[in-house]
Design a protein around this motif. Structure first.
Motif, PDB file in Angstrom:
ATOM      1  N   MET A 228       0.811  -1.217   0.000  1.00  0.00           N
ATOM      2  CA  MET A 228       0.000   0.000   0.000  1.00  0.00           C
ATOM      3  C   MET A 228       0.851   1.278   0.000  1.00  0.00           C
ATOM      4  O   MET A 228       0.308   2.382   0.158  1.00  0.00           O
ATOM      5  N   THR A 229       2.154   1.150  -0.216  1.00  0.00           N
ATOM      6  CA  THR A 229       3.049   2.311  -0.143  1.00  0.00           C
ATOM      7  C   THR A 229       2.618   3.425  -1.090  1.00  0.00           C
ATOM      8  O   THR A 229       2.518   4.598  -0.700  1.00  0.00           O
ATOM      9  N   MET A 232      -0.736   5.124  -0.095  1.00  0.00           N
ATOM     10  CA  MET A 232      -0.580   5.943   1.102  1.00  0.00           C
ATOM     11  C   MET A 232       0.202   7.208   0.796  1.00  0.00           C
ATOM     12  O   MET A 232      -0.052   8.275   1.378  1.00  0.00           O
ATOM     13  N   ASP A 233       1.131   7.125  -0.143  1.00  0.00           N
ATOM     14  CA  ASP A 233       1.889   8.311  -0.550  1.00  0.00           C
ATOM     15  C   ASP A 233       0.980   9.310  -1.274  1.00  0.00           C
ATOM     16  O   ASP A 233       1.032  10.525  -1.012  1.00  0.00           O
ATOM     17  N   ARG A 235      -2.302   9.571  -0.971  1.00  0.00           N
ATOM     18  CA  ARG A 235      -3.230  10.145   0.007  1.00  0.00           C
ATOM     19  C   ARG A 235      -2.535  11.211   0.867  1.00  0.00           C
ATOM     20  O   ARG A 235      -3.124  12.248   1.179  1.00  0.00           O
ATOM     21  N   LYS A 236      -1.296  10.945   1.234  1.00  0.00           N
ATOM     22  CA  LYS A 236      -0.573  11.903   2.070  1.00  0.00           C
ATOM     23  C   LYS A 236      -0.360  13.213   1.335  1.00  0.00           C
ATOM     24  O   LYS A 236      -0.504  14.310   1.916  1.00  0.00           O
ATOM     25  N   LYS A 239      -4.442  14.574   0.132  1.00  0.00           N
ATOM     26  CA  LYS A 239      -5.658  14.557   0.947  1.00  0.00           C
ATOM     27  C   LYS A 239      -6.156  15.965   1.315  1.00  0.00           C
ATOM     28  O   LYS A 239      -7.366  16.217   1.333  1.00  0.00           O
ATOM     29  N   PHE A 252      -9.502   4.911   1.336  1.00  0.00           N
ATOM     30  CA  PHE A 252      -9.014   3.776   0.560  1.00  0.00           C
ATOM     31  C   PHE A 252     -10.093   3.197  -0.357  1.00  0.00           C
ATOM     32  O   PHE A 252      -9.787   2.577  -1.375  1.00  0.00           O
ATOM     33  N   PRO A 385       3.961  -1.028   4.247  1.00  0.00           N
ATOM     34  CA  PRO A 385       2.565  -1.205   4.692  1.00  0.00           C
ATOM     35  C   PRO A 385       1.871  -2.218   3.779  1.00  0.00           C
ATOM     36  O   PRO A 385       1.570  -1.915   2.614  1.00  0.00           O
TER      37      PRO A 385
END
Length: 424
Positions: A228-229, A232-233, A235-236, A239, A252, A385
């Protein structure tokens, strides 16, 4: 008189349970007033008065199972209950007293004969017949409390607990003592304190459908894991602007919904269903999202997910989840999904085998994200992750190879989020 009847509630719903009456016998009601709440396996509905009057009789009590079209109450239309029989007019002459003869010995009136259908079977409500079939009980053996002998559901429920009628002395014959039958389990049976609770309508239906899914489908589950790297990147980095622009968070579920749509386009058989000996291939993508509500799991549907943006998907899911938790979902929100996603990871699940949401032939299970060491190459290890994902599928029309490749496609799309803009 006006009968209060259970209305039609959609082609997939044939019965419901009386949740609670909001009025009682003798209450005056106006046209449009809500009389009771009915619980079905999908939604709760309110039944309103079609005419003004007085609620004269409640035919079905709270907790009773009722079928579409069944009368559950009676309204005395207009002024209300019928007036008492008129007393003799004051002007009428009193009857001349007669010499009374000795009263004959009182004879008890003969009980009314039970109502019998033309086939010679006791008349019974549809719910009573259904329950009797399920329990293997002959209606002729059920003792009815109704004055004319009509059998209701409560009579069938009480049948097992009614003591058998004592035999007459002439009919009694010596026989070998039989072993006592085991009593039904009750709270008194257990040595320690217990509490007996009746299943809600929704919980009972969930239990029934899950068992049916396992009994009718050749269900298998295949697993994979997703790094999920990259998501998550994204989204960071995105977002805050996403939230500012669309007034909804970037979660997600929109990524997984897009990935599922892309994989379904590549493997259309997983977006199908079985109808007898036919396969129905669906050319649209209505994705069910499992939501945990107070009374059990429900699966509202995101319509035409292939045509929605990330923000539209997130907003649809948020709206449906809010409706589910406030018990305001409509039947249209729950019908017609082609594939389902369930996220046990929100509760900490590491791995599971989701059960099919029939008649669908595929369901994707998401799980908890955990930081785990992953081999990047022959010399490097990194903590990444990771999420386990599971696909349960109906092996009757989906081959194992296609199921595995479908899940691999989802993995590849999620690990390369930019590809979702093209494939999803």
């Amino acid at each position: 008189m006006s009968e209060i009847k259970v209305p039609a509630m959609g082609e997939s719903i044939t019965e419901g349970t009386v949740s609670r009456w909001l009025v009682k016998e003798g209450d005056a009601v106006n046209q449009g007033d809500v009389l009771l709440e009915l619980e079905t396996d999908k939604v709760n509905i309110e039944i309103s008065a079609e005419e003004s009057g007085v609620l004269e009789k409640i035919l079905r009590q709270e907790g009773d199972t009722v079928e579409i079209g069944e009368a559950i109450g009676i309204i005395a239309v207009g002024a209300g209950a019928a007036s008492a029989p008129a007393s003799p007019a004051a002007s009428d002459p009193a009857p001349e007293p007669k010499k009374q003869a000795p009263a004959p010995q009182a004879v008890a009136p003969a009980p009314a004969a039970p109502e019998v259908s033309e086939a010679g079977v006791k008349a019974a409500s549809p719910a009573a017949r259904k329950l009797a079939r399920e329990r293997g009980i002959e209606l002729d053996q059920v003792q009815s409390k109704d004055p004319i002998g009509r059998v209701y559901q409560e009579d069938v429920k009480n049948h097992g607990s009614q003591p058998a009628a004592p035999a007459t002395p002439a009919a009694q014959a010596p026989s070998k003592p039989s072993a006592p039958s085991a009593p039904a389990p009750s709270a008194a049976t257990y040595a320690k304190p217990v509490e007996r609770q009746r299943m809600t309508r929704r919980r009972a239906t969930i239990a029934k459908r899950l068992v049916e899914a396992q009994q009718t489908a050749a269900m298998l589950t295949t697993f994979n894991e997703v790094d999920m790297t990259a998501i998550m990147d994204v989204r960071k980095r995105r977002k805050d602007k996403f939230k500012e622009k669309h007034d909804i968070g970037l979660g997600f579920m929109s990524f997984f919904t897009k990935a599922v749509v892309g994989a379904l386009k590549k493997f259309p058989m997983i977006n199908a269903e079985i109808d007898g000996e036919d396969i129905i291939l669906k050319k649209y993508y209505d994705i069910g999202i499992a939501v945990s509500a107070k009374e059990g799991l429900v699966v509202p549907v995101v319509r035409d997910a292939d045509r929605l943006s990330f923000a539209e998907i997130e907003r649809s899911i948020a709206d449906l989840a809010s409706k589910a938790r406030t018990n305001t979902l409509a039947l249209s929100d729950l019908q017609g999904g082609t594939f389902t996603i369930t996220n046990g990871g929100t509760f900490g699940s590491l791995l599971s085998t989701p059960i099919l949401n029939t008649p669908q032939v595929g369901i994707l299970g998401m799980h908890n994200i955990q930081l785990r060491p992953v081999a990047i190459d022959a010399e490097r290890m990194e903590n990444r992750p990771m999420m386990y994902i599971a696909l349960s599928y109906d092996h009757r029309i989906i081959d194992g190879a296609d199921a595995v490749r479908f899940l691999v496609t989802i993995k590849e799309l999620l690990e390369d989020p930019e590809s979702l803009l093209i494939e999803g």
